[in-house]
Design a protein around this motif. Structure first.
Motif, PDB file in Angstrom:
ATOM      1  N   GLU A  23      -0.766  -7.909  -6.027  1.00  0.00           N
ATOM      2  CA  GLU A  23      -1.730  -7.523  -4.925  1.00  0.00           C
ATOM      3  C   GLU A  23      -0.381  -7.622  -4.006  1.00  0.00           C
ATOM      4  N   LEU A  50       1.118  -4.059  -2.966  1.00  0.00           N
ATOM      5  CA  LEU A  50      -0.438  -3.364  -2.874  1.00  0.00           C
ATOM      6  C   LEU A  50      -0.639  -3.188  -1.474  1.00  0.00           C
ATOM      7  N   GLN A  51      -0.464  -4.326  -0.697  1.00  0.00           N
ATOM      8  CA  GLN A  51      -1.107  -4.782   0.483  1.00  0.00           C
ATOM      9  C   GLN A  51       0.138  -4.262   1.015  1.00  0.00           C
ATOM     10  N   GLY A  84      -0.156  -0.424   1.035  1.00  0.00           N
ATOM     11  CA  GLY A  84      -0.734   0.137   2.325  1.00  0.00           C
ATOM     12  C   GLY A  84      -0.750   0.248   3.622  1.00  0.00           C
ATOM     13  N   THR A 112      -9.466  -9.917  -2.698  1.00  0.00           N
ATOM     14  CA  THR A 112      -8.498  -8.761  -3.503  1.00  0.00           C
ATOM     15  C   THR A 112      -8.888  -7.633  -3.159  1.00  0.00           C
ATOM     16  N   ILE A 113      -7.562  -6.816  -3.269  1.00  0.00           N
ATOM     17  CA  ILE A 113      -7.468  -5.438  -2.521  1.00  0.00           C
ATOM     18  C   ILE A 113      -8.686  -4.322  -4.006  1.00  0.00           C
ATOM     19  N   GLN A 114      -8.694  -5.072  -4.749  1.00  0.00           N
ATOM     20  CA  GLN A 114      -9.794  -4.642  -5.619  1.00  0.00           C
ATOM     21  C   GLN A 114     -11.309  -5.068  -5.745  1.00  0.00           C
ATOM     22  N   GLY A 120      -5.958   0.592  -9.316  1.00  0.00           N
ATOM     23  CA  GLY A 120      -4.792  -0.180  -9.712  1.00  0.00           C
ATOM     24  C   GLY A 120      -4.102   0.207  -9.104  1.00  0.00           C
ATOM     25  N   ASN A 121      -3.788   1.460  -8.285  1.00  0.00           N
ATOM     26  CA  ASN A 121      -2.943   1.626  -7.394  1.00  0.00           C
ATOM     27  C   ASN A 121      -3.222   2.527  -6.055  1.00  0.00           C
ATOM     28  N   GLU A 122      -4.152   1.585  -5.353  1.00  0.00           N
ATOM     29  CA  GLU A 122      -4.658   2.937  -3.893  1.00  0.00           C
ATOM     30  C   GLU A 122      -3.480   1.615  -3.138  1.00  0.00           C
ATOM     31  N   LYS A 123      -3.795   2.951  -2.091  1.00  0.00           N
ATOM     32  CA  LYS A 123      -3.410   1.935  -0.912  1.00  0.00           C
ATOM     33  C   LYS A 123      -4.895   2.079   0.021  1.00  0.00           C
ATOM     34  N   VAL A 171      -5.954  -0.990   1.872  1.00  0.00           N
ATOM     35  CA  VAL A 171      -4.916  -1.733   3.026  1.00  0.00           C
ATOM     36  C   VAL A 171      -4.853  -0.191   4.379  1.00  0.00           C
ATOM     37  N   VAL A 172      -5.086   0.693   4.085  1.00  0.00           N
ATOM     38  CA  VAL A 172      -4.715   1.829   4.930  1.00  0.00           C
ATOM     39  C   VAL A 172      -6.501   1.781   5.965  1.00  0.00           C
ATOM     40  N   SER A 198      -5.872  -1.636   8.200  1.00  0.00           N
ATOM     41  CA  SER A 198      -5.094  -1.327   9.357  1.00  0.00           C
ATOM     42  C   SER A 198      -6.023  -0.205  10.109  1.00  0.00           C
ATOM     43  N   GLY A 246      -5.140 -11.602  -0.723  1.00  0.00           N
ATOM     44  CA  GLY A 246      -5.240 -10.688  -0.448  1.00  0.00           C
ATOM     45  C   GLY A 246      -5.959 -10.005   1.030  1.00  0.00           C
TER      46      GLY A 246
END
Lengths: 627, 228
Positions: free
Chosen positions: A484, A487-488, A491, B174-176, B189-192, B195-196, B199, B222
């Motif tokens: 996690e 991943l953060q 991003g 969490t991101i998910q 499972g692998n995405e940004k 988070v982008v 920001s 998260g």
């Protein structure tokens, strides 16, 4: 290999040995029980030292048998079993000696020329001492009774002592019983020894377990058990000598060897261990004789006192133990010696673990505290620790003070740097904003602005590096998902990577990588590494970020292609203020990797750098679980 | 006109801040130490104080503590100390905000604005269904978001994400979880992009996106909306 061997020993070795002793003890007890069952005795009815009850039972059996034997054996003594009768005549006392090959029991009847008779109570030949009892030799049986007392009961007075006829009747050759009795005796003695050894070993184990927690700097305690093995060897040798000199059958020797497998197996084991794993650090006091020599040097009063005690016991002789036969009496004394050795061993081991404890506490910088020792040797050794401890204390305080001074200095300097820097930045911003600058001046101001920001990050990083390396930073780890966090980071840095024209490719072995880490500190590691990648990578290349789990740690591997040629070794790159670019024009200050590495090791992890041509690879490992 | 007190022992910092603040249209009084500042606050009406910590005569902590005894005026600490322990001490002493030296003047101005608005518009009327997090107000009926009274323009995705996090403020997602709630499509499972977007959102609602006040990252777990 050696480590694994030690671990295995630590796991089951010591206790395995104890179990072997326990099994031997049980086997002896079973053997004893079988003997007792055979003689119809109450199981474990009496003390093992004094087998009077057995003798009583034996007597009862013999009585029954003798009743039948009387029918056949009445008459003048001419049994082939009794070879020689020697008698000493005395008016008031009648003594004679029966010498035969076998253990006998029965009645003696005397008839004089007047026809008067006197009879003895039931007598039996005395159990011989081992050294008397040999093949071809005979049992000496002393019988005596008060003639006058007996004679007064006769119808006519005792006149002619010289013409007494001795009739011995009811004598039973106890060959079978004698043999069994012998075995029984052995069983008793060996069980007793097995018990002693079991106690000895259990005691050793307890004292070792007591000191086990201070094992970090000491040799394997197993190696200190040679004392016990020496004792076993000593006993084995003694028993063998006894049995050979008695000239008993091979069965007995096998019996001894069978009952004493522990010394044999232990010696064998020690030998194999030494062959296979090389020389093990024997401490000098492991062997009995060097041990005794050392005792003599350090414990004179103790040794002299012990010797006097034994001398006293030997001088007093068998008085208090008339029920004990001589071999048993010797065994008794030997057991006493063993017990004393056992307690002495306890004392020494206790003192040794105390000393170990003291050394351990001194070595971690605690102050020396006086402990009461039982033996003067360890008391002296402990006293030597006191000045050492003082010295360590002094050094530790000094170095802590120096370290604190250093950190304080850096902290103060960077605080003092920050104040003028604030003015510089704000006035540069004012200059930029006013817009009344010539193009060239504007360019100069731009340089000033960039450099002032560089100076700002430098002072911040310097402060942080000083704090981390001084050890004043504390961590508060918890169970977090490392995946996690990556991943953060992916991003958070997506925009910067895009600006630097980098393509980030990230793969995880598993969707969740749980680890025992400090969130903020690990984030600092990641952000330092990612911003390094963003700053120093060749535009248009790919950056690979892989993560996974391995044994007891999670790992992260970042691979990127350097923009500039990397012509310095990886170790040097790690050092503070060193950057891949010697001209230092790429905007970093070289502290990022140092901080990341220190933060990783602070969390019991590690950070490794590999440089393959222009490929720059960082691998971070962090613990998965607590400890 | 708001009256702002700048307390710092460094003359250059004082005067540069004065230039910026006066340009913003505030009345500015400068003090070199805490003792002076205290007497100014006692005599005059002050709307906000920029207070340095390390000063001669009386340090910033002590000054803030004394001012807090009689006034609720916003206090912004300006300091070179960056350890979290110092920040906690500062906030305990009664500070409303904390700016570390060396600072960007524009950030200082933004924080001054934000704190003044919050101070002067305290208890302002909000729509009953509006969600309020500190100076952040989300009005779901009109789909508008304001930060310290300023309207913020958000894309629908950003708005949905902000609404979801603000509705569950203080809770970590969490991101998910955020992905499932906002995008409503399967998570690879692998995405940004989550988070982008976070920001981007920070750029719009935070004064300093690198030190977010509302939308905080909990590393390894998260993201969450701070419960202010």
């Amino acid at each position: 290999m050696k480590l694994k061997y030690k671990e295995t020993l630590q796991k089951w070795g010591l206790y395995g040995k104890l179990y072997i002793y326990l099994i031997i003890l049980l086997a002896c007890a079973l053997y004893l029980l079988r003997m007792e069952y055979r003689f119809g005795l109450e199981p474990f009815s009496k003390s093992y030292i004094n087998s009077k009850s057995f003798e009583r039972q034996l007597q009862k059996d013999i009585d029954t048998l003798s009743y039948f034997m009387d029918e056949y054996l009445t008459g003048p003594m001419n049994s082939s079993y009794v070879e020689y009768i020697e008698s000493y005549w005395h008016p008031s006392n009648f003594k004679f000696e029966i010498i035969g090959k076998h253990l006998v029991t029965g009645n003696v009847i005397l008839i004089n020329n007047t026809g008067a008779t006197a009879s003895t109570a039931r007598v039996s030949s005395q159990w011989p001492m081992f050294y008397q009892y040999r093949d071809g030799y005979s049992i000496h049986t002393n019988l005596s009774f008060d003639v006058e007392e007996k004679w007064s009961k006769f119808e006519s007075p005792w006149l002619d002592l010289t013409s007494v006829t001795i009739y011995i009747y009811g004598f039973q050759v106890n060959d079978v019983y004698g043999q069994s009795y012998n075995e029984y005796d052995n069983a008793v003695v060996f069980s007793y020894f097995a018990l002693m050894l079991f106690l000895l070993f259990a005691g050793l184990l307890i004292t070792i377990d007591f000191s086990w927690q201070y094992h970090t700097s000491r040799p394997l305690p197993w190696d200190n058990l040679y004392l016990e093995e020496t004792i076993c060897l000593f006993i084995l040798a003694l028993l063998t000598i006894v049995y050979f000199t008695r000239g008993r059958s091979w069965l007995d020797i096998i019996l001894v060897a069978g009952i004493s497998p522990f010394p044999v197996s232990l010696l064998l084991f020690s030998f194999v261990r030494q062959r296979m794993y090389g020389h093990i650090n024997y401490s000098d006091n492991c062997w009995l004789f060097s041990r005794l020599r050392m005792d003599w040097q350090h414990q004179k009063t103790y040794v002299v006192g012990s010797l006097l005690l034994y001398a006293l016991i030997l001088l007093l002789g068998n008085w208090g133990f008339t029920q004990l036969s001589w071999p048993k009496y010797l065994y008794f004394i030997l057991s006493l010696a063993l017990l004393q050795l056992l307690f002495y061993s306890f004392r020494v081991r206790l003192d040794r673990s105390k000393l170990m404890m003291q050394i351990a506490s001194v070595s971690v910088g605690e102050t020396y505290t006086k402990i009461n020792y039982r033996t003067s040797y360890y008391r002296k050794a402990s006293a030597l620790l006191e000045p050492l401890s003082d010295q360590i204390q002094h050094l530790v305080t000094e170095s802590l003070k120096a370290e604190r001074l250093k950190v304080d200095l850096i902290t103060n300097v960077s605080h003092d740097l920050k104040t003028p820097l604030t003015s510089i930045i704000t006035y540069i911003r004012l200059l930029e904003r006013d817009g009344e600058l010539s193009p060239r001046s504007a360019e100069y101001v731009k340089v000033l602005s960039d450099k002032s920001l560089h100076l700002k990050s430098l002072t911040e990083d310097l402060l942080e590096a000083a704090r981390i390396t001084s050890g004043s930073e504390s961590i508060s780890p918890s169970r977090l998902d490392f995946a996690e966090m990556i991943l953060q980071a992916n991003g958070e840095f997506a925009l910067r990577f895009e600006d630097a024209q980098l393509d980030l490719i990230s793969n995880f072995e598993k969707p969740h990588l749980y680890a025992w880490i400090d969130g903020a500190k690990t984030w600092r590691i990641l952000s330092n590494l990612y911003s390094n990648v963003a700053k120093h990578s060749l535009p248009g290349t790919r950056v690979y970020v892989d993560a996974g789990i391995e044994d007891d740690h999670v790992w992260l591997c970042i691979k990127n292609t350097s923009r500039l040629q990397l012509n310095i070794p990886a170790e040097e790159l790690m050092e503070r203020f060193v950057q891949g670019d010697p001209s230092r024009s790429s905007g970093g200050n070289g502290l990022g990797l140092t901080i990341a590495r220190e933060l990783a090791s602070l969390q019991d992890g590690k950070l490794e750098l590999t440089i393959l041509g222009d490929l720059f690879m960082v691998r971070v490992e962090l613990p998965r679980t607590e400890n | 006109m708001y009256h702002i007190l700048v307390v710092d022992d460094d003359k250059e910092i004082r005067s540069s801040l004065q230039i910026y603040l006066e340009e913003e249209g505030y009345r500015v009084t400068l003090c070199a130490d805490g003792q002076q500042a205290l007497s100014v606050v006692l005599e005059q009406k002050v709307h906000l104080i920029l207070l340095d910590i390390m000063m001669p005569v009386m340090d910033g902590f002590e000054t803030a503590r004394r001012i807090r005894k009689f006034s609720a005026v916003p206090i912004l600490f300006l300091t070179a100390k960056t350890q979290s322990m110092d920040m906690i001490m500062g906030l305990n002493a009664g500070a409303d905000d904390y700016i570390t030296k060396p600072f960007e003047p524009l950030e200082v101005m933004a924080r001054v604005r934000s704190n003044l608005r919050r101070y002067t518009k305290l208890g302002a009327f909000h729509e009953p269904e509006a969600i309020v997090v500190g100076g952040l107000v989300i009005d779901d009926s009109s789909k508008t978001v304001t930060v310290d009274g300023d309207l913020v323009r958000l894309t629908p995705l950003e708005y949905n994400m902000l609404l979801f996090l603000a509705k569950h403020k203080g809770q970590v997602f969490t991101i998910q979880q955020i992905h499932n709630q906002v995008w409503k499509e399967p998570f690879t499972g692998n995405e940004k992009k989550v988070v982008v977007h976070i920001s981007h959102l920070r750029e719009k609602i935070e004064i300093n996106p690198r030190e977010p006040r509302y939308l905080k990252a909990v590393w390894g777990l998260g993201y969450k909306m701070e419960n202010l």
